[in-house]
Design an enzyme around this catalytic site. Structure first.
Site, mmCIF file in Angstrom:
data_model
loop_
_atom_site.group_PDB
_atom_site.id
_atom_site.type_symbol
_atom_site.label_atom_id
_atom_site.label_comp_id
_atom_site.label_asym_id
_atom_site.label_seq_id
_atom_site.Cartn_x
_atom_site.Cartn_y
_atom_site.Cartn_z
ATOM 1 N N HIS A 42 -63.684 44.758 6.348
ATOM 2 C CA HIS A 42 -63.117 44.319 5.073
ATOM 3 C C HIS A 42 -61.639 44.691 5.019
ATOM 4 O O HIS A 42 -61.168 45.503 5.817
ATOM 5 C CB HIS A 42 -63.849 44.993 3.908
ATOM 6 N N HIS A 126 -54.596 45.170 6.687
ATOM 7 C CA HIS A 126 -55.239 45.453 7.971
ATOM 8 C C HIS A 126 -56.742 45.624 7.762
ATOM 9 O O HIS A 126 -57.193 45.980 6.681
ATOM 10 C CB HIS A 126 -54.658 46.716 8.612
#
Length: 189
Positions: A42, A126
């Site tokens: 995620h 990220h």
């Protein structure tokens, strides 16, 4: 309970990334990394840490407001990088300004709801792939990820996720993530 706000890539994007990560496992030194599990991939928008349950109603209301104020946007997984010599990640491309704005709004929503957030830092999109407890040269992994570019998708939901830390002490145990709230961006419910 331990909470964070997140954006989840769709299954197809995760499958594409999975194929790229499978190739990384063949590189020298890969067995020395603690790889994150695919079910937990995620983009964290705001990590809240331990949150008192009494704050949840206001937090959910404020996150819903943040989602309604944010339109959907296009994103794709792309390339890779590292934080120091201990964290390997895959990056993103596309609507990075929109993702950054959504992260800012979720952070502000948590603060206004009374969640004691860490010091505010500029958001860096990220998705963490691996960590290590020792200094490791992650450049070969980053180089292998450099050509990776997934297909774009539309980010349309903001999630509130509970992180259940492993308690058994078994090697390889990972946190379990449980969705505790979900809101459509732009209020398109």
């Amino acid at each position: 309970m331990r909470l964070f706000a997140a954006v989840l890539p769709p299954d197809e994007a995760l499958r594409e990334l999975g194929r790229a990560v499978d190739r990384l496992h063949a590189l020298p030194g890969a067995d020395g990394l603690r790889w994150t599990g695919r079910p937990g991939w995620h983009f964290t928008l705001a990590f809240m840490g331990e949150v008192d349950e009494a704050l949840l109603p206001d937090l959910r209301e404020r996150l819903g407001r943040a989602a309604r104020r944010s339109d959907g946007f296009r994103l794709r997984l792309r390339g890779g990088g590292h934080f120091g010599r201990r964290t390997l990640w895959v990056g993103a491309a596309g609507g990075l300004d929109a993702l950054r704005m959504l992260a800012e709004r979720t952070d502000a929503a948590a603060r206004r709801a009374g969640v004691a957030m860490e010091e505010h830092r500029r958001y860096h999109a990220h998705l963490t792939l691996a960590r290590t407890r020792t200094d490791t040269d992650l450049r070969p992994f980053v180089d292998a990820l450099a050509p990776f570019e997934g297909r774009p998708w539309t980010v349309s939901r903001l999630l509130l996720v509970r992180s259940n830390l492993p308690g058994g002490g078994r090697p390889g145990e990972r946190p379990r993530y449980e969705e505790t709230g979900s809101w459509s961006l732009g209020g398109a419910d």
